[in-house]
Scaffold this motif. Structure first.
Motif, mmCIF file in Angstrom:
data_model
loop_
_atom_site.group_PDB
_atom_site.id
_atom_site.type_symbol
_atom_site.label_atom_id
_atom_site.label_comp_id
_atom_site.label_asym_id
_atom_site.label_seq_id
_atom_site.Cartn_x
_atom_site.Cartn_y
_atom_site.Cartn_z
ATOM 1 N N ASP A 53 0.915 -1.253 -0.075
ATOM 2 C CA ASP A 53 0.068 0.162 0.048
ATOM 3 C C ASP A 53 0.832 1.354 0.114
ATOM 4 O O ASP A 53 0.690 2.166 -0.714
ATOM 5 C CB ASP A 53 -0.770 0.032 1.162
ATOM 6 C CG ASP A 53 -1.882 1.117 1.167
ATOM 7 O OD1 ASP A 53 -2.278 1.454 0.025
ATOM 8 O OD2 ASP A 53 -2.116 1.670 2.226
ATOM 9 N N ASN A 54 1.845 1.299 0.760
ATOM 10 C CA ASN A 54 2.712 2.314 0.934
ATOM 11 C C ASN A 54 3.508 2.660 -0.398
ATOM 12 O O ASN A 54 3.831 3.688 -0.658
ATOM 13 C CB ASN A 54 3.651 2.098 2.068
ATOM 14 C CG ASN A 54 3.401 2.143 3.503
ATOM 15 O OD1 ASN A 54 2.247 2.819 3.489
ATOM 16 N ND2 ASN A 54 3.991 1.543 4.498
ATOM 17 N N PHE A 55 3.519 1.623 -1.270
ATOM 18 C CA PHE A 55 4.275 1.939 -2.443
ATOM 19 C C PHE A 55 3.284 1.978 -3.538
ATOM 20 O O PHE A 55 3.674 1.418 -5.050
ATOM 21 C CB PHE A 55 5.384 0.749 -2.771
ATOM 22 C CG PHE A 55 6.778 1.095 -1.847
ATOM 23 C CD1 PHE A 55 7.457 2.168 -2.032
ATOM 24 C CD2 PHE A 55 6.736 -0.033 -0.889
ATOM 25 C CE1 PHE A 55 8.734 2.541 -1.174
ATOM 26 C CE2 PHE A 55 7.961 0.536 -0.070
ATOM 27 C CZ PHE A 55 8.714 1.728 -0.171
ATOM 28 N N ASN A 56 1.899 2.282 -3.431
ATOM 29 C CA ASN A 56 0.812 2.336 -4.290
ATOM 30 C C ASN A 56 0.984 0.779 -5.283
ATOM 31 O O ASN A 56 0.628 1.373 -6.515
ATOM 32 C CB ASN A 56 1.079 3.614 -5.199
ATOM 33 C CG ASN A 56 0.902 4.965 -4.162
ATOM 34 O OD1 ASN A 56 0.203 4.843 -3.556
ATOM 35 N ND2 ASN A 56 1.659 5.820 -4.585
ATOM 36 N N THR A 57 1.097 -0.135 -4.743
ATOM 37 C CA THR A 57 0.984 -1.279 -5.741
ATOM 38 C C THR A 57 -0.034 -2.245 -5.215
ATOM 39 O O THR A 57 -0.032 -2.543 -4.312
ATOM 40 C CB THR A 57 2.269 -1.999 -5.634
ATOM 41 O OG1 THR A 57 3.355 -1.192 -6.000
ATOM 42 C CG2 THR A 57 2.481 -3.241 -6.349
ATOM 43 N N SER A 58 -1.032 -2.322 -6.417
ATOM 44 C CA SER A 58 -2.081 -3.235 -6.057
ATOM 45 C C SER A 58 -1.966 -4.652 -6.125
ATOM 46 O O SER A 58 -1.152 -5.090 -6.908
ATOM 47 C CB SER A 58 -3.346 -2.661 -6.688
ATOM 48 O OG SER A 58 -3.121 -2.780 -8.067
ATOM 49 N N ILE A 59 -2.416 -5.593 -5.444
ATOM 50 C CA ILE A 59 -2.368 -6.960 -5.519
ATOM 51 C C ILE A 59 -3.471 -7.627 -5.949
ATOM 52 O O ILE A 59 -4.630 -7.259 -5.934
ATOM 53 C CB ILE A 59 -2.080 -7.452 -3.805
ATOM 54 C CG1 ILE A 59 -0.973 -6.729 -3.237
ATOM 55 C CG2 ILE A 59 -2.043 -8.972 -3.875
ATOM 56 C CD1 ILE A 59 -1.050 -7.118 -1.799
ATOM 57 N N ASP A 60 -3.253 -8.507 -7.013
ATOM 58 C CA ASP A 60 -4.504 -9.243 -7.832
ATOM 59 C C ASP A 60 -4.615 -10.496 -6.858
ATOM 60 O O ASP A 60 -5.763 -10.766 -6.827
ATOM 61 C CB ASP A 60 -3.978 -9.383 -9.213
ATOM 62 C CG ASP A 60 -3.972 -8.289 -10.066
ATOM 63 O OD1 ASP A 60 -5.040 -7.240 -9.640
ATOM 64 O OD2 ASP A 60 -3.328 -8.088 -11.047
ATOM 65 N N MET A 61 -3.732 -11.407 -6.991
ATOM 66 C CA MET A 61 -4.216 -12.937 -6.450
ATOM 67 C C MET A 61 -3.354 -12.890 -5.001
ATOM 68 O O MET A 61 -2.456 -12.555 -5.071
ATOM 69 C CB MET A 61 -3.734 -13.985 -7.479
ATOM 70 C CG MET A 61 -4.594 -14.297 -8.650
ATOM 71 S SD MET A 61 -3.940 -15.620 -9.698
ATOM 72 C CE MET A 61 -4.367 -17.208 -8.755
ATOM 73 N N ILE A 62 -3.854 -13.759 -4.261
ATOM 74 C CA ILE A 62 -3.280 -14.120 -3.047
ATOM 75 C C ILE A 62 -3.548 -15.428 -2.652
ATOM 76 O O ILE A 62 -4.698 -15.939 -2.862
ATOM 77 C CB ILE A 62 -3.874 -13.372 -1.952
ATOM 78 C CG1 ILE A 62 -3.934 -11.680 -2.051
ATOM 79 C CG2 ILE A 62 -3.012 -13.593 -0.669
ATOM 80 C CD1 ILE A 62 -4.759 -10.963 -1.070
ATOM 81 N N THR A 63 -2.528 -16.327 -2.149
ATOM 82 C CA THR A 63 -2.652 -17.852 -1.265
ATOM 83 C C THR A 63 -2.030 -17.336 -0.118
ATOM 84 O O THR A 63 -0.709 -17.094 -0.019
ATOM 85 C CB THR A 63 -2.584 -18.798 -2.406
ATOM 86 O OG1 THR A 63 -1.097 -18.745 -2.572
ATOM 87 C CG2 THR A 63 -3.401 -18.881 -3.721
ATOM 88 N N THR A 64 -2.317 -18.128 0.958
ATOM 89 C CA THR A 64 -1.671 -18.292 2.019
ATOM 90 C C THR A 64 -1.253 -19.673 2.577
ATOM 91 O O THR A 64 -2.403 -20.900 2.254
ATOM 92 C CB THR A 64 -2.208 -17.510 3.174
ATOM 93 O OG1 THR A 64 -3.484 -17.977 3.613
ATOM 94 C CG2 THR A 64 -2.321 -16.016 2.842
ATOM 95 N N SER A 65 -0.299 -19.909 3.227
ATOM 96 C CA SER A 65 -0.102 -21.310 4.034
ATOM 97 C C SER A 65 0.167 -20.784 5.394
ATOM 98 O O SER A 65 0.272 -19.550 5.634
ATOM 99 C CB SER A 65 0.849 -22.260 3.341
ATOM 100 O OG SER A 65 2.097 -21.596 3.890
ATOM 101 N N GLU A 66 0.608 -21.638 6.343
ATOM 102 C CA GLU A 66 0.928 -21.359 7.653
ATOM 103 C C GLU A 66 2.141 -20.376 7.823
ATOM 104 O O GLU A 66 2.115 -19.318 8.389
ATOM 105 C CB GLU A 66 1.068 -22.582 8.305
ATOM 106 C CG GLU A 66 1.349 -22.110 10.165
ATOM 107 C CD GLU A 66 -0.097 -21.513 10.552
ATOM 108 O OE1 GLU A 66 -0.890 -21.250 9.735
ATOM 109 O OE2 GLU A 66 -0.101 -21.296 11.751
#
Ligand code: ADP
Ligand code: ASP
Ligand code: MG
Length: 444
Positions: free
Chosen positions: A330-343
């Motif tokens: 956010d601070n670098f004005n960059t938007s995120i498209d996809m996200i996946t997470t693991s532990e």
């Protein structure tokens, strides 16, 4: 009032301009006609900007002479009346002189915008003059006088409405107004543009500003197809799409629409029609808020995606960790498209890498970060697509293509997978076969 937008191919030759004239003549309703530059011209202007950057006077001259003769040839063939022809040629040469003048100045973002938007200025000037000389009386509006778009992501439509109404009130009434797509003014009033392909967006911004009865986008294909026709054979046009579906497809790479085309008219109930200039009778696609059919509709692909993996053992049970990471983007004005997470790890994608170095540097302070470029997001779209009983078939792709990420259930209307761009075309072809050309499963 209707808005009709004609793209680069539609205005790309004398033959095609004559087709556009027929389309305009066949409908009596008052309209604003938004035109792109002739196909290839904006690319040429982008090269001209490179010449300006490098101060290459010879290349600038060559480029501008080529531009002048391209448009001058169109005037020669299109305009029969000698007086009108000469008049238009005089206007053309003044514009080329102006371009020479701009090209001699030092490069800046404004010089870039002034140059690359000239294709629309040249074409609308010639086309308006041609129509006026051939029985379709019209008024040419300068988009720079009303297209005040403070933020390209979130334009202030009210502002455009006010400015456009002032312009319309100050000119003679006409049943046809012609104006340029793509060009706008930014929050400082400087000439700017709506990004490549932006004339689609111009038409819906104007549509929303004037509360138009509909926006028609005329192009070289019979509507939005269920897969990318540049890479896949046997694609089919889709008769109806909802705003959500069209927005997802446009954002995720369906080139027929600028990514933000539908956003100004969503919520205003203004239908957007996609029509074929070369086959006006074809049904095309209607984009509206009506859902005619739920389930799988179309597949698109967005290139230039960078996958980022962030790994840290400290993520284990650590609340606030994701917030910290997202804050960096956010601070670098960059938007995120996809996200996946693991532990212990999170993978995400971005398409704007202009601040990537800074993002990596910041995150390296507390996590291991790896960056992989040249990926494509393949997007499977349809209202309630996750409930479509055939959508499970897309996962058969895992047998054939290495899939880097999967996003399922983020919304009911979109399933996305991330692949290496070299696997994009095989993926699109495979999914086309599996999802659209294999008989439906009947569950009893
Ligand atoms: P214009 O110059 O009229 O704006 P574009 O070239 O921007 O036209 O968009 C039309 C092109 O988009 C088509 O010729 C087609 O090759 C391409 N395209 C990509 N994906 C799709 C899709 N899903 N449906 C229809 N056309 C698509
Ligand atoms: N002429 C511009 C471009 O080529 C805008 C458009 O065609 O929509 O990107
Ligand atoms: Mg386009």
């Amino acid at each position: 009032m209707k808005i009709l937008k004609f793209g680069g191919t539609s205005v790309g030759s004398v033959e095609n301009l004559l087709k556009v004239k027929e389309i305009l003549a066949s409908d009596q309703e008052q309209k604003i006609v938004v035109c792109s530059a002739m196909s290839g011209v904006t690319d040429q202007l982008v090269r001209l900007v490179e010449n300006i950057k490098f101060g290459d006077a010879e290349a600038i001259t060559r480029n501008l002479h080529r531009l002048e003769s391209k448009h001058s040839d169109v005037i020669d063939v299109l305009i029969e009346d000698v007086e009108v022809r000469n008049l238009l040629k005089d206007g053309l040469s003044s514009m080329i002189t102006e371009m020479f003048d701009i090209s001699s100045q030092e490069y800046s973002e404004v010089i870039n915008s002034r140059i690359i938007t000239f294709g629309e200025t040249l074409l609308t000037y010639i086309f308006s003059g041609f129509l006026n000389a051939n029985g379709l009386s019209n008024v040419l509006l300068d988009a720079k006088e009303f297209m005040y778009v403070d933020s390209v992501e979130n334009p202030n439509i009210e502002n455009v409405r006010k400015k456009l109404n002032d312009v319309l009130n100050a000119t003679v009434q006409s049943s046809i107004y012609i104006t340029q797509g793509f060009v706008c003014r930014d929050e400082h009033g400087q000439i700017s543009h709506l990004k490549r392909g932006g004339s689609d967006y111009t038409s819906t911004i104007i549509g929303a500003a004037l509360n138009a009865s509909e926006v028609q986008i005329w192009t070289d294909i019979d509507g939005l197809h269920n897969n990318d026709p540049r890479y896949v054979e046997n694609t089919q046009p889709i008769a109806h799409l909802t705003y959500n579906e069209a927005a997802e497809l446009a954002y995720f790479g369906a080139k027929i629409l600028h990514p933000q085309t539908v956003s100004p008219v969503v919520g205003m109930d203004i239908p957007v029609l996609l029509k074929n200039t070369f086959d006006p009778e074809a049904q095309g696609t209607v984009i509206s808020n009506k859902t005619y059919k739920k389930g799988l509709k179309a597949i698109s692909a967005k290139d230039g995606i960078t996958a980022i993996k962030i790994k840290s053992n400290r993520m284990l049970m650590a609340h606030g960790y994701l917030r910290r990471i997202f804050e960096v983007f956010d601070n670098f004005n960059t938007s995120i498209d996809m996200i996946t997470t693991s532990e212990i790890a999170i993978s995400l994608t971005i398409d704007d890498t202009s601040n990537l170095d800074k993002i990596v540097k910041e995150i390296e302070n507390y996590a291991e970060i790896t960056v992989e470029q040249d990926h494509s997001i393949i997007c499977i779209v349809g209202e309630s697509v996750i409930n479509d009983k055939n959508s499970y078939r897309l996962f058969e792709i895992l047998n054939y293509i290495p899939v880097r990420m999967v996003s399922y259930g983020g919304s009911n209307n979109n399933i996305s997978i991330l692949v290496d761009t070299k696997d994009k075309i095989p993926t699109l072809k495979f999914l086309n076969e599996k999802l659209f050309h294999t008989p439906e499963v009947v569950i009893v």
